[in-house]
Design an enzyme around this catalytic site. Structure first.
Site, PDB file in Angstrom:
ATOM      1  N   HIS A  25     -12.325   0.823 -40.356  1.00 21.02           N
ATOM      2  CA  HIS A  25     -12.667   0.919 -38.288  1.00 21.02           C
ATOM      3  C   HIS A  25     -12.937   2.590 -38.910  1.00 21.02           C
ATOM      4  O   HIS A  25     -12.267   3.215 -37.779  1.00 21.02           O
ATOM      5  CB  HIS A  25     -11.524  -0.065 -38.604  1.00 21.02           C
ATOM      6  CG  HIS A  25     -10.463   0.727 -38.324  1.00 21.02           C
ATOM      7  ND1 HIS A  25      -9.380   1.580 -38.507  1.00 21.02           N
ATOM      8  CD2 HIS A  25     -10.171  -0.976 -39.228  1.00 21.02           C
ATOM      9  CE1 HIS A  25      -8.967   0.515 -39.174  1.00 21.02           C
ATOM     10  NE2 HIS A  25      -8.817  -0.700 -39.326  1.00 21.02           N
ATOM     11  N   HIS A  79       1.967 -10.164 -42.149  1.00 18.31           N
ATOM     12  CA  HIS A  79       0.982  -9.475 -40.822  1.00 18.31           C
ATOM     13  C   HIS A  79      -0.807  -9.887 -40.741  1.00 18.31           C
ATOM     14  O   HIS A  79      -0.874 -10.399 -41.549  1.00 18.31           O
ATOM     15  CB  HIS A  79       0.589  -7.859 -41.513  1.00 18.31           C
ATOM     16  CG  HIS A  79      -0.064  -6.818 -40.754  1.00 18.31           C
ATOM     17  ND1 HIS A  79      -0.166  -6.719 -39.631  1.00 18.31           N
ATOM     18  CD2 HIS A  79      -1.122  -5.647 -41.356  1.00 18.31           C
ATOM     19  CE1 HIS A  79      -0.959  -6.050 -38.968  1.00 18.31           C
ATOM     20  NE2 HIS A  79      -1.806  -5.611 -40.206  1.00 18.31           N
ATOM     21  N   ASP A  83      -7.097  -7.986 -42.524  1.00 20.77           N
ATOM     22  CA  ASP A  83      -8.092  -7.657 -44.425  1.00 20.77           C
ATOM     23  C   ASP A  83      -6.604  -8.357 -45.404  1.00 20.77           C
ATOM     24  O   ASP A  83      -6.518  -8.312 -46.106  1.00 20.77           O
ATOM     25  CB  ASP A  83      -7.495  -5.382 -44.171  1.00 20.77           C
ATOM     26  CG  ASP A  83      -6.004  -5.381 -43.566  1.00 20.77           C
ATOM     27  OD1 ASP A  83      -6.099  -5.417 -42.747  1.00 20.77           O
ATOM     28  OD2 ASP A  83      -6.309  -4.090 -44.045  1.00 20.77           O
ATOM     29  N   ASP A 165       1.146  -3.468 -44.135  1.00 19.21           N
ATOM     30  CA  ASP A 165       0.890  -2.208 -44.334  1.00 19.21           C
ATOM     31  C   ASP A 165       1.722  -0.709 -45.634  1.00 19.21           C
ATOM     32  O   ASP A 165       1.190   0.791 -45.560  1.00 19.21           O
ATOM     33  CB  ASP A 165       0.256  -1.613 -42.982  1.00 19.21           C
ATOM     34  CG  ASP A 165      -0.466  -2.446 -42.888  1.00 19.21           C
ATOM     35  OD1 ASP A 165      -1.972  -2.768 -43.735  1.00 19.21           O
ATOM     36  OD2 ASP A 165      -1.451  -2.443 -41.947  1.00 19.21           O
TER      37      ASP A 165
HETATM   38 FE1  FEO Z   1      -2.545  -3.776 -39.833  1.00 21.64          FE
HETATM   39 FE2  FEO Z   1      -3.462  -2.863 -43.532  1.00 21.64          FE
HETATM   40  O1  FEO Z   1      -4.421  -4.002 -42.114  1.00 21.64           O
END
Ligand code: FEO
Length: 396
Positions: A25, A79, A83, A165
């Site tokens: 992104h 999370h 991803d 992350d």
């Molecule tokens: Fe905040 Fe690697 O996702």
């Protein structure tokens, strides 16, 4: 055939490697990425995080190398960003876990993403622990690192911090540990990751580092959700996170620009020359040749950011607008800056660039220099002098 990789006793990497990912992104991932998921083989077999949706089968095959996926008891969702959770819908349907362990915000986010009120959510809070049998996992909520739902899982007995992350890198490798790769590249990719993902939450990183210190937990392994795991250089990455998030800024300036017919480039060059004449480290970055995430990586430890743009149809050049929009979101506060602009008939763009720089949290130390068409020697001298002036402010 996809295999699992042993990380510690009973603890395995079962994630996915995204070798050819080149854009995350807007962040250029020139070395790809990985989505780390881990499996603890205990009385309660537990999966820590998952992967992007289209890597679900790769992860399930790595798990099958150890155990039939249906035998997994718990899934810990540190999370909910896709991803790490994109594969959940498929994986939960196959595994049918006894518990789906998450923060309260994690449950909220999973309901919003997957609309599955029937999943066995088990909400945990900071300090709460859950027994897997021989191992206990303690949870630390880390809201906004980097979503509201984020949390860490700490495996008490093995002193493993599954850090979501935080401490990660977008770097696809066959190696799994920090001491198996080039240390300089590892730190570069770690800094790039923080600059382009976590920079807006620098104050929260500071708080987190203090909280973890206050908890007095010992860490023998950091297992982030992207990139290499840290087992040898844990003090180095914690120190770097502390410095990057303070931020600790160097005697360094980024001169970032785009140019139509080289007038802006000539001006930017003279600002750079003025800075260098006073001993400032300069990164001279033409947009188009350098992308926004490379620029932000250099901004990470720079005290000054100087932006240059030609005027196009009464606006700044598109790549400069893109850069400033990206930078504004990442909030590189604590820096100083200024701008240069060449124009044909409307000198107003300089005000727009200045306004954008201020929106980035950058303090202007000069009103900027705008030149009609082509800079003369005296204009270039003014640009050089502006570089000298910025250098003096850097050293204040
Ligand atoms: Fe905040 Fe690697 O996702």
């Amino acid at each position: 055939m996809y295999k699992s990789y042993k990380v510690a006793d009973n603890f395995y990497w079962v994630g996915a490697i995204d070798w050819n990912l080149r854009d995350f992104h807007g962040y250029t991932t020139e070395k790809g990425s990985s989505y780390n998921a881990f499996l603890m083989m205990d009385e309660k077999i537990t999966l820590f995080d998952t992967v992007k949706p289209h890597f679900a089968d790769e992860m399930l095959e790595r798990i099958s190398d150890l155990v039939e996926p249906k035998k997994i008891d718990y899934i810990i969702v540190n999370h909910v960003e896709m991803d790490h959770s994109g594969a959940l819908a498929k994986v939960v349907d196959i595994i049918k876990p006894e518990k789906l362990i998450c923060s309260a915000k994690g449950k909220e986010a999973m309901l919003a993403h997957f609309k599955r009120t029937d999943w066995p959510y088990h909400v945990v809070k900071t300090g709460e622990s859950i027994s897997l049998g021989k191992h206990n996992v303690t949870f630390i909520e880390t809201p906004m690192l980097h979503w509201p739902d984020s949390m860490f899982s700490y495996i008490n007995e093995q002193r493993i911090l599954v850090s979501s992350d935080a401490f990660g890198q977008h770097w696809a490798t066959s190696e799994r540990f920090d001491d198996e790769v080039d240390f300089g590249e590892l730190m570069f990719q770690s800094g790039k990751y923080l600059a382009n993902i976590l920079m807006p939450y620098s104050n929260l990183i500071q708080k987190l580092l203090k909280d973890v210190t206050a908890l007095g937990i010992k860490i023998d392994l950091i297992a982030p959700d992207h990139g290499l795991m840290w087992r040898k250089n844990i003090p180095a990455i914690i120190k770097a996170y502390d410095e990057w998030s303070r931020p600790t800024l160097r005697n360094k300036a980024v001169v970032v620009f785009d140019t139509m017919w080289k007038s802006t480039e000539l001006m930017a060059q003279q600002v750079a020359e003025g800075l260098m004449s006073k001993g400032v480290i300069v990164k001279f970055m033409k947009l188009g040749e350098n992308d926004r995430s490379e620029v932000m990586t250099e901004v990470l430890d720079s005290k000054a950011v100087i932006v240059g743009s030609s005027t196009l149809n009464n606006e700044m050049l598109p790549r400069v607008a893109d850069m400033l929009t990206y930078m504004k979101g990442l909030k590189p506060t604590g820096r100083i800056g200024a701008c240069v602009n060449s124009y044909g008939w409307n000198p107003a763009v300089i005000k727009k660039i200045n306004a954008e720089l201020e929106s980035c949290g950058i303090k202007l130390v000069d009103e900027g220099i705008a030149v009609k068409y082509v800079p003369e020697q005296n204009d270039l001298k003014k640009c050089f002098d502006m570089g000298v002036k910025i250098a003096a402010n850097i050293k204040d």
